[in-house]
Design an enzyme around this catalytic site. Structure first.
Site, mmCIF file in Angstrom:
data_model
loop_
_atom_site.group_PDB
_atom_site.id
_atom_site.type_symbol
_atom_site.label_atom_id
_atom_site.label_comp_id
_atom_site.label_asym_id
_atom_site.label_seq_id
_atom_site.Cartn_x
_atom_site.Cartn_y
_atom_site.Cartn_z
ATOM 1 N N ARG A 264 -5.685 7.603 3.301
ATOM 2 C CA ARG A 264 -4.242 8.565 3.496
ATOM 3 C C ARG A 264 -4.410 9.690 2.368
ATOM 4 O O ARG A 264 -3.845 10.764 1.876
ATOM 5 C CB ARG A 264 -3.446 7.981 2.535
ATOM 6 C CG ARG A 264 -3.228 7.584 4.026
ATOM 7 C CD ARG A 264 -1.775 5.733 3.442
ATOM 8 N NE ARG A 264 -2.554 4.758 2.810
ATOM 9 C CZ ARG A 264 -3.474 4.609 1.709
ATOM 10 N NH1 ARG A 264 -1.188 4.524 1.120
ATOM 11 N NH2 ARG A 264 -3.402 3.097 1.511
ATOM 12 N N VAL B 271 1.176 -1.471 0.084
ATOM 13 C CA VAL B 271 -0.257 0.079 -0.003
ATOM 14 C C VAL B 271 0.867 1.392 -0.043
ATOM 15 O O VAL B 271 2.094 0.884 0.791
ATOM 16 C CB VAL B 271 -1.014 0.372 1.823
ATOM 17 C CG1 VAL B 271 -1.911 -0.839 1.733
ATOM 18 C CG2 VAL B 271 -0.172 -0.356 2.798
ATOM 19 N N CYS B 272 0.882 2.222 -0.596
ATOM 20 C CA CYS B 272 1.799 3.095 -0.856
ATOM 21 C C CYS B 272 0.949 4.302 -1.207
ATOM 22 O O CYS B 272 -0.379 5.032 -1.204
ATOM 23 C CB CYS B 272 2.170 3.186 -1.999
ATOM 24 S SG CYS B 272 2.685 1.507 -2.591
ATOM 25 N N THR B 273 1.493 5.722 -0.922
ATOM 26 C CA THR B 273 0.954 7.077 -1.439
ATOM 27 C C THR B 273 1.698 7.692 -2.684
ATOM 28 O O THR B 273 3.318 7.360 -2.551
ATOM 29 C CB THR B 273 1.328 8.208 -0.742
ATOM 30 O OG1 THR B 273 0.382 7.602 0.493
ATOM 31 C CG2 THR B 273 0.506 9.183 -0.600
#
Ligand SMILES: *[C@@H]1O[C@H](CO)[C@@H](O)[C@H](O)[C@H]1NC(C)=O
Ligand SMILES: *[C@@H]1O[C@H](CO)[C@@H](O)[C@H](O)[C@H]1NC(C)=O
Ligand SMILES: *[C@@H]1O[C@H](CO)[C@@H](O)[C@H](O)[C@H]1NC(C)=O
Ligand SMILES: *[C@@H]1O[C@H](CO)[C@@H](O)[C@H](O)[C@H]1NC(C)=O
Ligand SMILES: *[C@@H]1O[C@H](CO)[C@@H](O)[C@H](O)[C@H]1NC(C)=O
Length: 312
Positions: free
Chosen positions: A250, A66-68
């Site tokens: 996020r 999972v990331c941004t």
């Protein structure tokens, strides 16, 4: 000189997956495309980690990341591409340390790689030792690329299970990323390959080019559009037209920070600040990478999220 063994122990708790790892996965390596199959075998031979565990380690990134990712343009037309890589969700919460077991074990494996041909840099990436795909990379002066997992009910695992069961007509997402970094020679070419290749599971590719307004999120081709005041594109793990999962938003805090930063103040430093804002920075965050295409620059930071901090 790097030990993968403690990591694979964490992946394979209490011998439950032993059969998969000892029997199925070592056979599976031969179904992977060249050069990934040969590299995985080489990593196993050199590190002494059993082949099945190295395969498992490589598959898990396709599923649990999972990331941004953000691509932004400053008002001089320079593109800045930043990303947090958050990894290890649901792979063991350490109650005492308030940390994810896998995320902690991955931190020492973060490496910046420089891929050369004839002694010239072709592309650079932030990676984990022992992993042959690419999640974060730059082709200096040409484009920058990151990949984020896309959560969906019918995606993710299904394609990967199909591969294991023998139906093999999709491309591993992070292999595609690497092949694009290696072979595409422009933003447009990279975009075309990323948009047209059939993949095993849904993923988002966040691509930055080397000219004004060259920033997009592929599969949905939402683009930087300065006329509409959109000077950045930002992706976490959810389709942008849907509300993010309420326990994992996020996106709103990251956008709020970008809006406060303003285009005039966009730089590697302010991008780092945005990616350091909780919960964009969380207990899963393994590294932050900052890239500037015009200077061919890639820098990465191993992250720690001091308490109080969200688990994800
Ligand atoms: C958890 O904390 C203990 C003591 O503070 C430390 O020895 C151990 O290495 C930590 N484990 C992880 C995975 O960080
Ligand atoms: C490769 O390039 C580096 C500098 O970038 C140089 O120091 C080195 O001598 C070169 N090696 C060869 C074999 O040309
Ligand atoms: C941007 O990329 C294109 C395509 O590779 C290249 O021709 C051009 O020189 C690059 N521009 C800059 C400013 O690096
Ligand atoms: C940020 O700015 C954009 C464009 O002006 C706007 O659409 C968006 O709602 C803002 N988001 C937040 C969280 O402030
Ligand atoms: C931009 O940065 C400058 C110097 O760091 C600061 O004085 C200014 O307030 C910032 N502008 C905005 C809109 O944040």
């Amino acid at each position: 000189c790097l030990s993968l063994a403690p990591l694979s122990n964490a992946f394979v708790p209490s011998g439950k997956l032993i059969e998969l790892v000892d029997i199925t996965l070592p056979l599976m390596v031969n179904t992977l495309p060249y050069p990934f199959n040969e590299e995985i075998k080489g990593i196993s031979t050199d590190s002494g980690v059993p082949l099945g565990e190295v395969v498992l380690f490589n598959i898990f990134y396709e599923v649990f990341t999972v990331c941004t990712s953000i691509v932004a343009e400053d008002n001089k037309g320079n593109l800045v591409h930043g990303r947090n890589l958050d990894f290890g969700l649901f792979l063991g919460w350490d109650v005492k340390n308030k940390s994810w077991t896998i995320s902690e074990k991955l931190k020492p494996l973060v490496v910046n790689l420089d891929f050369k041909r004839k002694n010239q840099t072709v592309f650079k990436s932030t990676n984990f030792a022992g992993y042959v795909g690419m999640l974060t990379g730059i082709k200096p002066h040409t484009f920058t690329l990151t990949m984020n997992e896309r959560f969906s009910l019918d995606g993710g695992y299904i394609g990967i299970l199909e591969w294991i069961m023998g139906q093999r007509d999709g491309m591993w997402m992070s292999f595609l990323t690497r092949s694009v970094l290696e072979n595409a020679n422009s933003y447009e070419e990279a975009k075309k390959h990323l948009a047209q290749t059939k993949m095993l599971a849904p993923a988002y590719f966040i691509l930055g080019g080397n000219q004004t307004q060259q920033g997009c999120i592929i599969t949905r081709s939402r683009e930087i559009d300065l006329k509409l005041g959109r000077w950045y594109v930002l992706e976490t793990n959810y389709d942008h037209w849907e509300e993010p999962f309420f326990l994992d938003d996020r996106r709103t805090p990251a956008m709020k920070c970008m809006n406060q930063t303003t285009q005039a103040n966009m730089s590697l430093k302010t991008m780092y600040d945005v990616l350091s804002t909780k919960p964009v920075l969380n207990k899963l965050t393994t590294y932050t990478t900052l890239m500037q295409v015009s200077e061919g620059k890639l820098e990465s930071y191993i992250r720690d999220c001091p308490d109080p901090c969200m688990p994800w």
